[in-house]
Design a protein around this motif. Structure first.
Motif, PDB file in Angstrom:
ATOM      1  N   VAL A  38       0.693  -1.138  -0.079  1.00 55.17           N
ATOM      2  CA  VAL A  38      -0.174  -0.022   0.236  1.00 55.17           C
ATOM      3  C   VAL A  38       0.659   1.138  -0.193  1.00 55.17           C
ATOM      4  N   THR A  39       1.906   1.147   0.540  1.00 51.60           N
ATOM      5  CA  THR A  39       2.855   2.201   0.650  1.00 51.60           C
ATOM      6  C   THR A  39       3.683   2.411  -0.763  1.00 51.60           C
ATOM      7  N   ILE A  52      -5.726   4.771  -1.042  1.00 50.54           N
ATOM      8  CA  ILE A  52      -5.516   3.587  -1.367  1.00 50.54           C
ATOM      9  C   ILE A  52      -6.273   2.053  -0.860  1.00 50.54           C
ATOM     10  N   TYR A  53      -6.551   2.446   0.611  1.00 56.71           N
ATOM     11  CA  TYR A  53      -7.074   1.078   1.858  1.00 56.71           C
ATOM     12  C   TYR A  53      -8.774   1.810   1.604  1.00 56.71           C
ATOM     13  N   ARG A  54      -9.606   2.438   0.969  1.00 56.72           N
ATOM     14  CA  ARG A  54     -10.353   2.763   0.990  1.00 56.72           C
ATOM     15  C   ARG A  54     -10.892   2.383  -0.846  1.00 56.72           C
ATOM     16  N   VAL A  55      -9.887   2.216  -1.690  1.00 49.87           N
ATOM     17  CA  VAL A  55     -10.371   2.029  -2.976  1.00 49.87           C
ATOM     18  C   VAL A  55      -9.938   0.404  -2.592  1.00 49.87           C
ATOM     19  N   LEU A  56      -9.285  -0.349  -2.224  1.00 50.10           N
ATOM     20  CA  LEU A  56      -9.476  -1.755  -2.092  1.00 50.10           C
ATOM     21  C   LEU A  56     -10.553  -2.795  -1.424  1.00 50.10           C
ATOM     22  N   ASP A  60     -13.461  -4.789  -2.766  1.00 51.60           N
ATOM     23  CA  ASP A  60     -13.378  -6.069  -2.170  1.00 51.60           C
ATOM     24  C   ASP A  60     -12.145  -6.735  -2.106  1.00 51.60           C
ATOM     25  N   ILE A  61     -10.873  -6.654  -2.440  1.00 47.94           N
ATOM     26  CA  ILE A  61      -9.286  -6.723  -2.299  1.00 47.94           C
ATOM     27  C   ILE A  61      -8.711  -6.831  -0.984  1.00 47.94           C
TER      28      ILE A  61
END
Length: 87
Positions: A38-39, A52-56, A60-61
């Motif tokens: 993610v970084t 990035i976490y929100r898009v993941l 549902d990744i």
């Protein structure tokens, strides 16, 4: 940032870097499978890790979530050679 972008392009065999590619589920899955975290993605796309976490989450990744604080967080963030053990 430019080095991260070049690494992504090379690892994913892309023609060029797209600044908004992080919104694509297939791109994110391929990036994570190629060993980027993610970084790395946040730096390359000039967005926050939270983005990035929100898009993941939106796609549902599955991904590894680092510990929130304390010694576990420091251990997670440490270089692998920092902790002695079996190799």
């Amino acid at each position: 940032m430019h080095e991260c972008r070049a690494d992504l392009v090379a690892a994913l065999d892309l023609d060029e870097f797209s600044a908004d590619a992080y919104t694509s589920a297939s791109y994110l899955e391929a990036s994570l499978e190629a060993g980027f975290d993610v970084t790395d993605l946040a730096i390359a796309h000039d967005v926050s890790k939270r983005t990035i976490y929100r898009v993941l989450d939106r796609h549902d990744i599955d991904y590894e979530t680092p510990p929130k604080n304390g010694p576990a967080r420091r251990l997670w963030s440490a270089h692998p050679d920092t902790v002695p053990g079996d190799d």
